[in-house]
Design an enzyme around this catalytic site. Sequence first.
Site, PDB file in Angstrom:
ATOM      1  N   ASP A  21     -15.390   7.561  -4.117  1.00 27.81           N
ATOM      2  CA  ASP A  21     -14.298   8.325  -4.721  1.00 27.81           C
ATOM      3  C   ASP A  21     -14.126   9.584  -3.865  1.00 27.81           C
ATOM      4  O   ASP A  21     -15.025  10.433  -3.814  1.00 27.81           O
ATOM      5  CB  ASP A  21     -14.666   8.687  -6.167  1.00 27.81           C
ATOM      6  CG  ASP A  21     -13.615   9.558  -6.828  1.00 27.81           C
ATOM      7  OD1 ASP A  21     -12.635   9.958  -6.152  1.00 27.81           O
ATOM      8  OD2 ASP A  21     -13.777   9.853  -8.018  1.00 27.81           O
ATOM      9  N   ALA A  45      -4.439   7.828  -1.303  1.00 25.45           N
ATOM     10  CA  ALA A  45      -3.539   8.720  -2.047  1.00 25.45           C
ATOM     11  C   ALA A  45      -3.258   8.110  -3.409  1.00 25.45           C
ATOM     12  O   ALA A  45      -3.498   6.917  -3.626  1.00 25.45           O
ATOM     13  CB  ALA A  45      -2.218   8.883  -1.285  1.00 25.45           C
ATOM     14  N   ASP A  87       7.845  10.534   3.534  1.00 29.87           N
ATOM     15  CA  ASP A  87       9.214  11.060   3.614  1.00 29.87           C
ATOM     16  C   ASP A  87       9.635  11.711   2.290  1.00 29.87           C
ATOM     17  O   ASP A  87      10.690  12.341   2.213  1.00 29.87           O
ATOM     18  CB  ASP A  87      10.219   9.970   4.028  1.00 29.87           C
ATOM     19  CG  ASP A  87      10.177   8.758   3.122  1.00 29.87           C
ATOM     20  OD1 ASP A  87       9.344   8.740   2.187  1.00 29.87           O
ATOM     21  OD2 ASP A  87      10.968   7.822   3.347  1.00 29.87           O
ATOM     22  N   TYR A 109       4.566  14.077  -6.309  1.00 31.48           N
ATOM     23  CA  TYR A 109       3.969  13.388  -5.143  1.00 31.48           C
ATOM     24  C   TYR A 109       4.434  14.026  -3.830  1.00 31.48           C
ATOM     25  O   TYR A 109       3.617  14.279  -2.935  1.00 31.48           O
ATOM     26  CB  TYR A 109       4.350  11.906  -5.211  1.00 31.48           C
ATOM     27  CG  TYR A 109       4.004  11.104  -3.985  1.00 31.48           C
ATOM     28  CD1 TYR A 109       2.683  10.869  -3.614  1.00 31.48           C
ATOM     29  CD2 TYR A 109       5.012  10.546  -3.195  1.00 31.48           C
ATOM     30  CE1 TYR A 109       2.372  10.121  -2.484  1.00 31.48           C
ATOM     31  CE2 TYR A 109       4.714   9.790  -2.074  1.00 31.48           C
ATOM     32  CZ  TYR A 109       3.393   9.585  -1.725  1.00 31.48           C
ATOM     33  OH  TYR A 109       3.097   8.846  -0.612  1.00 31.48           O
ATOM     34  N   LYS A 113       2.192  16.035  -1.035  1.00 30.50           N
ATOM     35  CA  LYS A 113       2.128  15.720   0.403  1.00 30.50           C
ATOM     36  C   LYS A 113       2.471  16.957   1.236  1.00 30.50           C
ATOM     37  O   LYS A 113       1.881  17.188   2.291  1.00 30.50           O
ATOM     38  CB  LYS A 113       3.080  14.560   0.730  1.00 30.50           C
ATOM     39  CG  LYS A 113       2.578  13.201   0.251  1.00 30.50           C
ATOM     40  CD  LYS A 113       1.339  12.762   1.008  1.00 30.50           C
ATOM     41  CE  LYS A 113       0.933  11.341   0.682  1.00 30.50           C
ATOM     42  NZ  LYS A 113      -0.303  10.925   1.402  1.00 30.50           N
TER      43      LYS A 113
HETATM   44  N1  LIG Z   1       3.646   2.567   1.215  1.00 29.99           N
HETATM   45  C1  LIG Z   1       4.609   3.405   1.612  1.00 29.99           C
HETATM   46  O1  LIG Z   1       5.825   3.099   1.602  1.00 29.99           O
HETATM   47  C2  LIG Z   1       4.257   4.795   2.125  1.00 29.99           C
HETATM   48  C3  LIG Z   1       5.258   5.592   2.633  1.00 29.99           C
HETATM   49  C4  LIG Z   1       4.929   6.867   3.091  1.00 29.99           C
HETATM   50  C5  LIG Z   1       3.619   7.309   3.052  1.00 29.99           C
HETATM   51  N2  LIG Z   1       2.662   6.518   2.535  1.00 29.99           N
HETATM   52  C6  LIG Z   1       1.302   7.031   2.524  1.00 29.99           C
HETATM   53  O2  LIG Z   1       0.497   6.150   3.300  1.00 29.99           O
HETATM   54  C7  LIG Z   1      -0.825   6.080   2.752  1.00 29.99           C
HETATM   55  C8  LIG Z   1      -1.153   4.636   2.431  1.00 29.99           C
HETATM   56  O3  LIG Z   1      -0.156   4.144   1.536  1.00 29.99           O
HETATM   57  P1  LIG Z   1      -0.328   2.792   0.737  1.00 29.99           P
HETATM   58  O4  LIG Z   1       1.019   2.299   0.390  1.00 29.99           O
HETATM   59  O5  LIG Z   1      -1.336   1.911   1.438  1.00 29.99           O
HETATM   60  O6  LIG Z   1      -1.002   3.351  -0.597  1.00 29.99           O
HETATM   61  P2  LIG Z   1      -1.678   2.520  -1.759  1.00 29.99           P
HETATM   62  O7  LIG Z   1      -1.426   1.074  -1.629  1.00 29.99           O
HETATM   63  O8  LIG Z   1      -1.317   3.232  -3.039  1.00 29.99           O
HETATM   64  O9  LIG Z   1      -3.220   2.734  -1.466  1.00 29.99           O
HETATM   65  C9  LIG Z   1      -3.784   3.969  -1.689  1.00 29.99           C
HETATM   66  C10 LIG Z   1      -5.265   3.792  -1.574  1.00 29.99           C
HETATM   67  O10 LIG Z   1      -5.867   5.024  -1.924  1.00 29.99           O
HETATM   68  C11 LIG Z   1      -7.078   4.706  -2.552  1.00 29.99           C
HETATM   69  N3  LIG Z   1      -7.468   5.784  -3.442  1.00 29.99           N
HETATM   70  C12 LIG Z   1      -6.756   6.327  -4.464  1.00 29.99           C
HETATM   71  N4  LIG Z   1      -7.481   7.265  -5.089  1.00 29.99           N
HETATM   72  C13 LIG Z   1      -8.679   7.333  -4.428  1.00 29.99           C
HETATM   73  C14 LIG Z   1      -9.845   8.109  -4.590  1.00 29.99           C
HETATM   74  N5  LIG Z   1      -9.958   9.038  -5.568  1.00 29.99           N
HETATM   75  N6  LIG Z   1     -10.865   7.896  -3.749  1.00 29.99           N
HETATM   76  C15 LIG Z   1     -10.780   6.985  -2.768  1.00 29.99           C
HETATM   77  N7  LIG Z   1      -9.702   6.212  -2.542  1.00 29.99           N
HETATM   78  C16 LIG Z   1      -8.673   6.389  -3.384  1.00 29.99           C
HETATM   79  C17 LIG Z   1      -6.851   3.432  -3.305  1.00 29.99           C
HETATM   80  O11 LIG Z   1      -8.072   2.730  -3.345  1.00 29.99           O
HETATM   81  P3  LIG Z   1      -8.388   1.570  -4.426  1.00 29.99           P
HETATM   82  O12 LIG Z   1      -7.241   0.621  -4.372  1.00 29.99           O
HETATM   83  O13 LIG Z   1      -9.688   0.987  -3.969  1.00 29.99           O
HETATM   84  O14 LIG Z   1      -8.470   2.262  -5.747  1.00 29.99           O
HETATM   85  C18 LIG Z   1      -5.808   2.710  -2.480  1.00 29.99           C
HETATM   86  O15 LIG Z   1      -6.404   1.704  -1.669  1.00 29.99           O
HETATM   87  C19 LIG Z   1      -0.835   7.010   1.544  1.00 29.99           C
HETATM   88  O16 LIG Z   1      -1.296   8.275   1.947  1.00 29.99           O
HETATM   89  C20 LIG Z   1       0.636   7.098   1.145  1.00 29.99           C
HETATM   90  O17 LIG Z   1       0.902   8.318   0.483  1.00 29.99           O
HETATM   91  C21 LIG Z   1       2.944   5.274   2.081  1.00 29.99           C
END
Ligand SMILES: NC(=O)c1ccc[n+]([C@@H]2O[C@H](COP(=O)([O-])OP(=O)(O)OC[C@H]3O[C@@H](n4cnc5c(N)ncnc54)[C@H](OP(=O)(O)O)[C@@H]3O)[C@@H](O)[C@H]2O)c1
Length: 118
Positions: A21, A45, A87, A109, A113
Amino acid sequence: MFATFHHHPPKNRGQNWCELDLTAFQAVQKCLDEFRPDVIIHTAANSNLDECEKNPQAAEKINVAATEFLAQAAEALGARFIFVSSDMVFDGKTGFYAESDPVSPLAVYGKNKTDAEN
Ligand SMILES: NC(=O)c1ccc[n+]([C@@H]2O[C@H](COP(=O)([O-])OP(=O)(O)OC[C@H]3O[C@@H](n4cnc5c(N)ncnc54)[C@H](OP(=O)(O)O)[C@@H]3O)[C@@H](O)[C@H]2O)c1
């Protein structure tokens, strides 16, 4: 290489994965002290907009405080730190933003960021 997950372990995970965590700073520090990484890639995140609005304190902890902790830990280790922003730091009124454009987040959110970037 060493990787972490929180609630959802990856399928076919090897030995280099551990449950962590990122808001449990003592455990994070212990992990960093043990592995002493050259590079930290921070992709974790809470990016669920509704959840962030409903529980802004919890969102701030993982989206901002954990990022700040990791950035400072990386600096102390002399490690490169890679962080993924969003974004959502922009209000979307114009689009086609450049990274250098002024931020104007509307949602918790996006504000998280923005704070994490700062
Ligand atoms: N997807 C998009 O369109 C997008 C666009 C812009 C930016 N981003 C950024 O890119 C990054 C990856 O995005 P994503 O879509 O892969 O996000 P995601 O699918 O929501 O995955 C976020 C990850 O963060 C982990 N997490 C959450 N709380 C945590 C904690 N307290 N300790 C440790 N791990 C924790 C979760 O782990 P568990 O699943 O194991 O709980 C999950 O695997 C993020 O920073 C997001 O803000 C994403």
